[in-house]
Design an enzyme around this catalytic site. Structure first.
Site, PDB file in Angstrom:
ATOM      1  N   GLY A  55       0.973  -1.184  -0.046  1.00 23.19           N
ATOM      2  CA  GLY A  55       0.053   0.052  -0.163  1.00 23.19           C
ATOM      3  C   GLY A  55       0.801   1.234  -0.052  1.00 23.19           C
ATOM      4  O   GLY A  55       2.167   1.332   0.478  1.00 23.19           O
ATOM      5  N   CYS A  56       0.237   2.352  -0.230  1.00 23.43           N
ATOM      6  CA  CYS A  56       1.082   3.590  -0.611  1.00 23.43           C
ATOM      7  C   CYS A  56       1.495   4.030   0.947  1.00 23.43           C
ATOM      8  O   CYS A  56       2.657   4.353   1.092  1.00 23.43           O
ATOM      9  CB  CYS A  56       0.298   4.553  -1.054  1.00 23.43           C
ATOM     10  SG  CYS A  56      -1.438   4.853  -0.516  1.00 23.43           S
TER      11      CYS A  56
END
Lengths: 334, 334, 334, 334
Positions: A148-149
């Site tokens: 995920g970012c």
């Protein structure tokens, strides 16, 4: 080395577009399959900026066809949808980089924060695609869970300092993200009038990226205090990280030493900004100490290092290609 | 009660403009003296949006003239310049609300973070103008040090929870401010191209508002870890505050109880945003607990509650006028 | 004069909010009825910035109840919906200011650009609520069609120069509007990512405000060439107008003379900007001539002069109240 | 073909940065000389986003050194400064692409709008670098005057329709530009607070790009009515063009036919936007007709097609390299 055929499932969204933009310029990969759930439109109708640059028909996803065509596929679809594709793709010998959350967490954590997991078998061998911690495992991976970012920016900022950290003190992550992180979907939080000239936190201390951060750093979920803010910016992400440390050390030197062989991390003497990494795979990190408190500021482009360019780096490693092949390093500045 | 004549020194900047906007609509104050260092222009030349609304000549500051005209004056000039005006004004019996930093800190802290103090006599009786903590003292104050914007948002957020706080644990304040906080002065950090679609920290852990926060909360400067970010927003400020607490309590109820009689603090069930307080004197506060960590999000308009409207509230109290007289409460929404 | 009870139908949207913000501070009107189609929520749940400022329950619209309560009502509902309310309201003797398009055009034009008209009877006596051209008629109006935002800015810019205009030459209106003009509805053109750091025209030469402009200026629809652009701004509107003129005259003096008695039009020596009128009822106009071409730049706040504050001005005139009573004139600057 | 050494004088500004970004990825050019007026810093100190991507020392400009090193140089310096470099560079046989205004106009027009011209000799053979009109002349050019940003977008939009235009009717160009067009220099019009959430025209009907547009289109300056607006956007430019035309024709087909062989012009069926060309050399053009009025919307990136990428296209042509070699075509979307 001959060209490697790769495909994209989920070409409609922002991360799908970024994948296309990287892959059509990639020196080793050939983008030979572009699909979404419905198919039938031209890619440049979905993404008008590609007009006259790259024209192809978007196909309706067909796993058999894809398996005949491609050695590797990028999944840029929502979680839960991804699992359904991974199973047959892996069965047919196609390597997969999954940009969703489906293979990032252990089963129990996944099911607590998302939904029941329907592909536990592949979950068991999926490699978490953060090259800085899993480079070796990625080389032989068949299935990569692209991070995920928020976790990407938080983990890269924290990693060098985890040994110095005082046990049982809270990890504070106050993150700020551009609106593209919310995707193309229409909602109140993406309405211009609500975001422009404004700022607010959302899901404070409850965001689903917190368990991902905790698990990859081998700390308790209880120790990770994660609050994301939405900022009036299209792309980019900065995590403000605060931890308590012990011992006498030079935080900047420690950081520099830790990442000295990494080409996609830049250690910065001045506070980082979002734009300097925009459009690139860089993670820029700044650190400053005050007594026992360490402040770390870690910037990435949420769509690139936080999704698509990191996915291509992972694919490069999986396919034995030079890690930075085709990876953009020129920022959208000014 | 008859009308009270008040004046402004420093009408050119953003806080000067906000003072004008409030005072020309104020039911009890009459703005009878508007000056800056040079004088000679029309106020609507400095602030074209006032054309046809309020026209007056800006005077060259003359303390004698002002003292004859006004009972109270607002100083919206830089620190150091303010001290030079305060001395003669107080001597002549004019009450002063000083929006600069000159009377906010003890002499030693001031001189460490700013410059030598040349008016120690008045410093000794100046009242720190945060009504929520100094309302009684303000009633008889002759000189009020109007708080800084960051300290206002941070202190109001922290106050209700200081008793629950674990001693010797760090106070983390990750603040975000709009660009008007940097004033009208031209600089790289106010250039549109550097700020738009971007984000960055400045003076992390070294900002001059940190000692002000520490002193007013009666904690050590070492315990306050303050990092401000510049966000692409014109006005507004949110402080993300993280502290460690002990004991069993309902944070929301504690917050609500603490401010139940305050008309300029709003306790919010959902995360606060900048716009909902923009143009008003409200401080909106949200709190959420996770284990021993408390997350507090505190929003103000940096030019209003962080400067000009708080200054007028202080003046109201000093002059025996209803505290909320003339104070805007309608937000710039949407 | 005693207080006049007024109501709002359609309190959920941006123009509804602006009406509330004006009416709760209005010296002569009492906001005694606030409704939308469903009712049942608190107004501050729809508009959180009103928390602690103005709390009331939003009612489910009931024309009978409203008629008992109010002398005048503001309709802030979509076109077509408005007609359905106007009929019974007028029948019951309630005066109406309709912010929709339903009573702005002649029947044939309306039906060409909108839909069949179901209340032709009231259409016949509705007064177009631009005070600068219809002040006298407004005094006795029972039903006022509040002008569209684009027409307001375009007509006020053009009016003074129509006599100088060369017949049969095109009127060019290149307008730029903030995103609030598109309302709260979610759509691709209100998605932050599509609007931020971007610019585009929509419905060029085909927008429904063009016939309104033509009709009120008594020119052929063919002569009005109207192109709106969406700009990354929340509120505000500027019309760039180009016409060809003949004769020898001083355009600035003509403009100044034309509006010398109008309190809600400001004639500007420098090019106008959006912010200087933001939050106010002003229309700021600038003119510059080059040979036979006249460039007129006309700025309004699309939600205020383009909707809600103009509506209250119209109500003031209808009810015999001072025209500027309760009308905000302090801009959202900076 | 061996690699061609090229240089940049004026590496500090935005166009200098864009030139660097293009040239370090160019397949045929080698960037071997980077200078500004003072020299002595690292390029990545001027442009931190280049850290770890391209590191070189910025030299103090020395024409002799440059002439030994490079076959061609890009001048990204202010007008007037450029002339002083062009003379000796041309004398030493270095080809020049000048991004300033110094060689764009005839002497008389230049001196009317800028300053006395001190290099009339080279002015006489300079080629105006708009490939769509001067491709042949560029092939043998020694000195190219790179077009202004506004003229590029306006001329490309107008060119296909000049034959259809009604003589003696005004050409209206209502242009909108991002703030990067104003350069790095600090000024009131680049202060974030003045630009954000705002809009205004500047130099209406008096901008220096108007004579450039007129001259290259072979029309009288009197016929060109040019008004630029500053929009709260970092990069990008759209010209709204209105002309009167005669005859019966399909404007879209005419446009498409006109540019059918051009790779850097895209003819669009939907209104153009800024972002779709951002970061590229494309000019996107849309046209719509209403009676005798033609509306043309023409979008470019002001720093790319309006300056640096067009400069490299010109250099490609001058050096016999494929016109699109090294020219970015992937837009900064989203």
């Amino acid at each position: 080395m001959s060209v490697i055929n790769v495909g994209i499932i989920g070409a409609s969204g922002y991360t799908g577009l970024e994948l296309v933009k990287i892959l059509i310029k990639h020196p080793k990969f050939n983008l030979s399959y572009v699909a979404n759930s419905e198919g039938g439109v031209m890619l440049s109708d979905l993404h008008p900026s590609l007009s006259g640059v790259y024209e192809c028909k978007v196909l309706k996803t067909d796993v058999d066809e894809l398996a005949q065509e491609c050695e590797l596929v990028f999944l840029a679809v929502p979680h839960q949808t991804a699992m359904a594709y991974v199973k047959p793709l892996i069965a047919k010998g196609v390597k997969v980089v999954d940009l969703s959350a489906d293979y990032r967490l252990t089963q129990d954590l996944y099911e607590e924060f998302y939904c029941p997991h329907t592909d536990v078998q592949n979950l068991s061998h999926a490699v978490y695609g953060l090259p800085e911690i899993n480079r070796e495992a990625l080389k032989s991976a068949k299935l990569v869970a692209n991070p995920g970012c928020f976790p990407t920016s938080a983990i890269l900022g924290l990693l060098p300092f985890m040994e110095k950290r005082l046990k049982n003190t809270p990890i504070i992550i106050d993150a700020k993200t551009g609106v593209s992180g919310a995707g193309k979907k229409l909602s109140d939080v993406t309405h211009f009038v609500n975001v422009n000239d404004n700022l607010f936190a959302y899901n404070p201390l409850m965001h689903r990226h917190a368990p991902e951060i905790a698990q990859k750093l081998h700390v308790d979920f209880d120790e990770v205090n994660f609050v994301p803010y939405l900022v009036p910016v299209t792309r980019g992400m900065i995590s403000s990280i605060y931890i308590q440390v012990s011992g006498d050390f030079d935080a900047f030197e420690l950081l520099r030493e830790f990442y000295k062989d990494e080409q996609h991390v830049r250690v910065c003497k001045n506070p980082v900004d979002m734009k300097s990494v925009s459009g690139t795979n860089f993670c820029d990190i700044y650190v400053k100490q005050k007594g026992s408190v360490l402040f770390i500021s870690s910037a990435i482009d949420n769509l690139m290092r936080g999704a698509s360019s990191q996915a291509v780096v992972n694919a490069n490693i999986m396919m034995g290609v030079d890690e930075s092949a085709g990876i953009p390093n020129i920022a959208y500045v000014p």
